[in-house]
Design a protein around this motif. Structure first.
Motif, PDB file in Angstrom:
ATOM      1  N   ASN A 123     -17.513  35.515 -74.556  1.00  0.00           N
ATOM      2  CA  ASN A 123     -16.666  34.566 -74.611  1.00  0.00           C
ATOM      3  C   ASN A 123     -16.947  33.575 -75.691  1.00  0.00           C
ATOM      4  OD1 ASN A 123     -13.996  36.025 -73.275  1.00  0.00           O
ATOM      5  ND2 ASN A 123     -14.482  35.053 -71.820  1.00  0.00           N
ATOM      6  N   ARG A 124     -18.375  33.648 -75.925  1.00  0.00           N
ATOM      7  CA  ARG A 124     -18.654  32.096 -76.543  1.00  0.00           C
ATOM      8  C   ARG A 124     -19.013  32.717 -78.273  1.00  0.00           C
ATOM      9  NH1 ARG A 124     -23.761  30.741 -71.917  1.00  0.00           N
ATOM     10  NH2 ARG A 124     -21.845  29.038 -70.849  1.00  0.00           N
ATOM     11  N   LEU A 125     -19.114  34.120 -77.990  1.00  0.00           N
ATOM     12  CA  LEU A 125     -18.770  34.709 -79.475  1.00  0.00           C
ATOM     13  C   LEU A 125     -17.773  34.098 -80.653  1.00  0.00           C
ATOM     14  CD1 LEU A 125     -20.398  38.829 -79.108  1.00  0.00           C
ATOM     15  CD2 LEU A 125     -21.335  36.375 -79.346  1.00  0.00           C
ATOM     16  N   ASP A 126     -18.558  34.122 -81.894  1.00  0.00           N
ATOM     17  CA  ASP A 126     -17.082  33.018 -82.222  1.00  0.00           C
ATOM     18  C   ASP A 126     -17.457  34.015 -83.371  1.00  0.00           C
ATOM     19  OD1 ASP A 126     -15.962  31.262 -84.583  1.00  0.00           O
ATOM     20  OD2 ASP A 126     -17.896  30.369 -85.099  1.00  0.00           O
ATOM     21  N   PHE A 127     -15.455  34.120 -83.806  1.00  0.00           N
ATOM     22  CA  PHE A 127     -15.395  35.278 -84.491  1.00  0.00           C
ATOM     23  C   PHE A 127     -14.700  34.642 -85.926  1.00  0.00           C
ATOM     24  CE2 PHE A 127     -16.384  38.266 -81.055  1.00  0.00           C
ATOM     25  CZ  PHE A 127     -16.893  39.113 -81.559  1.00  0.00           C
ATOM     26  N   SER A 128     -15.026  33.628 -86.233  1.00  0.00           N
ATOM     27  CA  SER A 128     -13.630  32.645 -86.782  1.00  0.00           C
ATOM     28  C   SER A 128     -14.093  33.190 -88.271  1.00  0.00           C
ATOM     29  CB  SER A 128     -13.809  30.805 -86.760  1.00  0.00           C
ATOM     30  OG  SER A 128     -15.027  30.679 -87.282  1.00  0.00           O
ATOM     31  N   SER A 129     -15.907  33.476 -88.546  1.00  0.00           N
ATOM     32  CA  SER A 129     -15.500  33.969 -89.779  1.00  0.00           C
ATOM     33  C   SER A 129     -14.927  34.936 -90.338  1.00  0.00           C
ATOM     34  CB  SER A 129     -17.012  33.548 -89.880  1.00  0.00           C
ATOM     35  OG  SER A 129     -17.263  34.867 -89.746  1.00  0.00           O
ATOM     36  N   LEU A 130     -14.857  35.620 -89.637  1.00  0.00           N
ATOM     37  CA  LEU A 130     -13.785  36.746 -89.986  1.00  0.00           C
ATOM     38  C   LEU A 130     -12.325  36.253 -90.610  1.00  0.00           C
ATOM     39  CD1 LEU A 130     -13.303  39.171 -86.989  1.00  0.00           C
ATOM     40  CD2 LEU A 130     -15.069  40.153 -89.018  1.00  0.00           C
ATOM     41  N   ASP A 131     -12.524  35.401 -90.489  1.00  0.00           N
ATOM     42  CA  ASP A 131     -10.910  34.593 -91.751  1.00  0.00           C
ATOM     43  C   ASP A 131     -11.287  34.568 -93.245  1.00  0.00           C
ATOM     44  OD1 ASP A 131      -9.744  35.334 -89.885  1.00  0.00           O
ATOM     45  OD2 ASP A 131      -9.184  32.358 -89.183  1.00  0.00           O
ATOM     46  N   ARG A 132     -12.572  34.833 -93.352  1.00  0.00           N
ATOM     47  CA  ARG A 132     -13.582  35.010 -94.780  1.00  0.00           C
ATOM     48  C   ARG A 132     -13.125  36.381 -95.492  1.00  0.00           C
ATOM     49  NH1 ARG A 132     -19.122  32.170 -94.379  1.00  0.00           N
ATOM     50  NH2 ARG A 132     -18.993  32.053 -96.540  1.00  0.00           N
ATOM     51  N   PHE A 133     -12.529  37.480 -95.215  1.00  0.00           N
ATOM     52  CA  PHE A 133     -12.408  38.464 -95.574  1.00  0.00           C
ATOM     53  C   PHE A 133     -11.114  39.104 -95.777  1.00  0.00           C
ATOM     54  CE2 PHE A 133     -16.806  38.771 -93.210  1.00  0.00           C
ATOM     55  CZ  PHE A 133     -18.154  39.165 -93.852  1.00  0.00           C
ATOM     56  N   GLN A 134     -10.827  39.438 -96.715  1.00  0.00           N
ATOM     57  CA  GLN A 134      -9.248  39.600 -97.087  1.00  0.00           C
ATOM     58  C   GLN A 134      -9.306  41.329 -96.594  1.00  0.00           C
ATOM     59  OE1 GLN A 134      -7.731  37.596 -97.802  1.00  0.00           O
ATOM     60  NE2 GLN A 134      -8.729  35.995 -97.452  1.00  0.00           N
ATOM     61  N   GLN A 135      -7.486  41.577 -95.880  1.00  0.00           N
ATOM     62  CA  GLN A 135      -8.095  43.045 -95.818  1.00  0.00           C
ATOM     63  C   GLN A 135      -7.810  43.234 -96.966  1.00  0.00           C
ATOM     64  OE1 GLN A 135      -7.090  44.151 -92.152  1.00  0.00           O
ATOM     65  NE2 GLN A 135      -7.883  45.444 -92.681  1.00  0.00           N
TER      66      GLN A 135
END
Length: 206
Positions: A194-206
Protein backbone atom coordinates in the motif's frame (compact mmCIF):
# COMPACT_ATOMS: atom_id res chain seq x y z
CA UNK A 1 -8.90 -34.60 45.23
CA UNK A 2 -8.00 -30.95 44.81
CA UNK A 3 -4.32 -31.78 45.13
CA UNK A 4 -4.59 -34.46 42.43
CA UNK A 5 -6.30 -32.05 40.03
CA UNK A 6 -3.62 -29.44 40.72
CA UNK A 7 -0.94 -31.94 39.75
CA UNK A 8 -2.75 -32.97 36.57
CA UNK A 9 -3.48 -29.47 35.25
CA UNK A 10 0.13 -28.40 34.49
CA UNK A 11 0.75 -31.68 32.67
CA UNK A 12 -2.47 -31.29 30.69
CA UNK A 13 -1.61 -27.71 29.78
CA UNK A 14 1.81 -28.78 28.53
CA UNK A 15 0.26 -31.54 26.43
CA UNK A 16 -2.23 -29.12 24.86
CA UNK A 17 0.55 -26.62 24.20
CA UNK A 18 2.67 -29.18 22.38
CA UNK A 19 -0.31 -30.45 20.41
CA UNK A 20 -1.28 -26.96 19.29
CA UNK A 21 2.31 -26.25 18.31
CA UNK A 22 2.52 -29.37 16.18
CA UNK A 23 -0.81 -28.72 14.48
CA UNK A 24 0.06 -25.09 13.75
CA UNK A 25 3.52 -25.99 12.48
CA UNK A 26 2.11 -28.31 9.82
CA UNK A 27 0.02 -25.59 8.23
CA UNK A 28 1.17 -23.24 5.50
CA UNK A 29 1.44 -19.58 6.39
CA UNK A 30 -1.81 -17.89 5.44
CA UNK A 31 -0.92 -14.48 4.04
CA UNK A 32 -3.62 -11.89 3.50
CA UNK A 33 -3.58 -8.50 1.82
CA UNK A 34 -5.98 -5.63 2.50
CA UNK A 35 -5.64 -3.04 -0.29
CA UNK A 36 -6.08 0.68 0.18
CA UNK A 37 -7.05 2.00 -3.26
CA UNK A 38 -5.18 5.30 -3.16
CA UNK A 39 -5.58 8.00 -5.80
CA UNK A 40 -7.19 7.01 -9.07
CA UNK A 41 -4.79 6.72 -12.02
CA UNK A 42 -5.42 7.11 -15.74
CA UNK A 43 -7.11 3.95 -16.93
CA UNK A 44 -4.90 1.59 -18.89
CA UNK A 45 -3.13 -1.75 -18.94
CA UNK A 46 0.37 -2.59 -17.71
CA UNK A 47 2.59 -5.63 -17.82
CA UNK A 48 3.30 -6.78 -14.26
CA UNK A 49 6.50 -8.71 -13.58
CA UNK A 50 7.58 -9.98 -10.16
CA UNK A 51 11.28 -10.59 -9.52
CA UNK A 52 12.36 -12.39 -6.34
CA UNK A 53 15.64 -10.61 -5.58
CA UNK A 54 16.02 -11.96 -2.04
CA UNK A 55 19.47 -13.45 -1.25
CA UNK A 56 17.63 -16.27 0.52
CA UNK A 57 14.49 -17.40 -1.26
CA UNK A 58 12.96 -18.75 1.94
CA UNK A 59 10.11 -16.87 3.62
CA UNK A 60 11.16 -18.55 6.88
CA UNK A 61 14.13 -16.84 8.53
CA UNK A 62 17.20 -18.64 9.92
CA UNK A 63 16.19 -18.61 13.59
CA UNK A 64 12.68 -19.83 12.79
CA UNK A 65 14.21 -22.58 10.67
CA UNK A 66 16.53 -23.52 13.51
CA UNK A 67 13.49 -23.90 15.75
CA UNK A 68 11.70 -25.81 12.98
CA UNK A 69 8.77 -23.38 12.85
CA UNK A 70 6.38 -22.83 9.93
CA UNK A 71 6.98 -26.32 8.57
CA UNK A 72 4.21 -25.97 6.01
CA UNK A 73 5.94 -22.99 4.37
CA UNK A 74 9.58 -24.06 4.61
CA UNK A 75 9.20 -25.19 0.98
CA UNK A 76 8.36 -21.60 0.01
CA UNK A 77 4.59 -22.03 -0.46
CA UNK A 78 1.88 -19.98 1.26
CA UNK A 79 -1.89 -19.64 1.18
CA UNK A 80 -3.09 -16.21 0.13
CA UNK A 81 -6.25 -14.15 0.60
CA UNK A 82 -7.16 -10.71 -0.70
CA UNK A 83 -9.57 -8.88 1.59
CA UNK A 84 -11.43 -6.38 -0.58
CA UNK A 85 -12.80 -3.04 0.73
CA UNK A 86 -16.32 -4.37 -0.02
CA UNK A 87 -15.84 -7.12 2.55
CA UNK A 88 -15.44 -9.84 -0.08
CA UNK A 89 -12.44 -12.15 0.03
CA UNK A 90 -10.61 -14.03 -2.72
CA UNK A 91 -8.43 -16.93 -1.60
CA UNK A 92 -5.88 -19.18 -3.31
CA UNK A 93 -3.82 -22.05 -1.94
CA UNK A 94 -0.21 -23.15 -2.37
CA UNK A 95 1.21 -20.01 -4.00
CA UNK A 96 4.85 -19.06 -4.26
CA UNK A 97 5.89 -15.79 -2.66
CA UNK A 98 6.22 -14.25 -6.14
CA UNK A 99 2.67 -15.31 -7.04
CA UNK A 100 1.29 -13.89 -3.79
CA UNK A 101 3.01 -10.53 -4.37
CA UNK A 102 1.72 -10.54 -7.97
CA UNK A 103 -1.86 -10.95 -6.74
CA UNK A 104 -1.45 -8.21 -4.12
CA UNK A 105 0.04 -5.64 -6.52
CA UNK A 106 -2.44 -6.58 -9.24
CA UNK A 107 -5.33 -5.87 -6.86
CA UNK A 108 -3.83 -2.58 -5.70
CA UNK A 109 -3.47 -1.41 -9.30
CA UNK A 110 -6.98 -2.58 -10.18
CA UNK A 111 -8.46 -0.44 -7.42
CA UNK A 112 -6.50 2.52 -8.82
CA UNK A 113 -8.00 1.94 -12.27
CA UNK A 114 -5.10 0.07 -13.88
CA UNK A 115 -5.32 -3.48 -15.26
CA UNK A 116 -2.24 -5.65 -14.68
CA UNK A 117 -1.41 -8.61 -16.90
CA UNK A 118 1.53 -10.92 -17.54
CA UNK A 119 1.77 -10.24 -21.29
CA UNK A 120 2.93 -7.16 -23.19
CA UNK A 121 0.05 -6.88 -25.66
CA UNK A 122 -1.72 -3.55 -25.21
CA UNK A 123 0.37 -2.56 -22.20
CA UNK A 124 1.34 1.10 -21.90
CA UNK A 125 4.13 0.33 -19.41
CA UNK A 126 5.92 -2.43 -17.60
CA UNK A 127 5.83 -2.61 -13.80
CA UNK A 128 8.61 -4.78 -12.36
CA UNK A 129 8.30 -5.39 -8.63
CA UNK A 130 11.53 -6.58 -7.04
CA UNK A 131 11.13 -8.43 -3.75
CA UNK A 132 14.19 -7.27 -1.82
CA UNK A 133 13.00 -8.89 1.43
CA UNK A 134 9.97 -10.83 2.59
CA UNK A 135 10.66 -12.95 5.64
CA UNK A 136 9.33 -14.00 9.03
CA UNK A 137 11.70 -14.88 11.84
CA UNK A 138 11.97 -15.08 15.61
CA UNK A 139 13.50 -12.33 17.70
CA UNK A 140 13.63 -13.27 21.37
CA UNK A 141 10.12 -14.43 22.16
CA UNK A 142 8.42 -12.52 19.34
CA UNK A 143 7.67 -13.25 15.71
CA UNK A 144 8.99 -10.51 13.44
CA UNK A 145 8.33 -9.93 9.73
CA UNK A 146 10.02 -7.60 7.27
CA UNK A 147 8.96 -6.75 3.71
CA UNK A 148 10.88 -4.49 1.30
CA UNK A 149 9.71 -3.94 -2.27
CA UNK A 150 10.90 -1.90 -5.23
CA UNK A 151 8.68 -1.13 -8.22
CA UNK A 152 10.35 -0.08 -11.48
CA UNK A 153 8.10 1.42 -14.15
CA UNK A 154 9.32 1.64 -17.74
CA UNK A 155 8.52 0.71 -21.31
CA UNK A 156 11.03 -0.93 -23.65
CA UNK A 157 12.18 1.61 -26.21
CA UNK A 158 11.55 4.64 -23.99
CA UNK A 159 14.10 6.43 -21.81
CA UNK A 160 11.50 7.12 -19.13
CA UNK A 161 12.13 5.00 -16.02
CA UNK A 162 10.64 5.65 -12.57
CA UNK A 163 11.10 3.83 -9.26
CA UNK A 164 9.33 3.57 -5.94
CA UNK A 165 10.47 1.81 -2.74
CA UNK A 166 8.42 0.69 0.24
CA UNK A 167 9.12 -1.42 3.31
CA UNK A 168 7.38 -2.40 6.51
CA UNK A 169 7.92 -4.37 9.71
CA UNK A 170 5.49 -6.16 11.98
CA UNK A 171 6.00 -8.01 15.25
CA UNK A 172 3.62 -10.30 17.10
CA UNK A 173 4.00 -12.04 20.44
CA UNK A 174 4.70 -15.74 19.95
CA UNK A 175 2.02 -17.29 22.14
CA UNK A 176 1.80 -20.99 21.19
CA UNK A 177 4.24 -22.61 18.78
CA UNK A 178 4.36 -20.49 15.63
CA UNK A 179 0.81 -19.16 15.84
CA UNK A 180 0.65 -15.48 14.95
CA UNK A 181 3.03 -15.81 12.02
CA UNK A 182 0.35 -15.28 9.40
CA UNK A 183 -0.82 -12.06 11.04
CA UNK A 184 2.72 -10.73 11.25
CA UNK A 185 3.61 -11.34 7.58
CA UNK A 186 0.20 -10.16 6.37
CA UNK A 187 0.49 -6.85 8.19
CA UNK A 188 3.98 -6.16 6.82
CA UNK A 189 2.98 -7.16 3.27
CA UNK A 190 -0.16 -5.01 3.35
CA UNK A 191 1.73 -1.97 4.59
CA UNK A 192 4.54 -2.36 2.03
CA UNK A 193 2.30 -2.86 -1.02
CA UNK A 194 0.00 0.00 0.00
CA UNK A 195 3.00 2.32 0.35
CA UNK A 196 4.17 1.78 -3.24
CA UNK A 197 3.56 4.93 -5.31
CA UNK A 198 2.35 4.11 -8.83
CA UNK A 199 1.37 7.69 -9.74
CA UNK A 200 4.16 7.98 -12.34
CA UNK A 201 2.27 5.47 -14.52
CA UNK A 202 0.23 8.45 -15.68
CA UNK A 203 3.36 9.66 -17.52
CA UNK A 204 3.05 6.70 -19.89
CA UNK A 205 0.50 6.89 -22.69
CA UNK A 206 -1.63 3.88 -23.66
Amino acid sequence: MTSGVAKILPSLALTLLLAASCIGGAKRLGLSYSPIPGAKLDRGTVQLVINDARPSKSIVGPEALRRDLFKGSQNGLVDFTVKLPTGETVSRSSLTVEAAVFEAVKERLRLQGVTAQTGVSGAKARVTVNIADLVIDVQGSDLSSHVRLEAVMDRPGLELVTRTWAEADSSKMKLIGDMGGSESVSEALTLAVNRLDFSSLDRFQQ
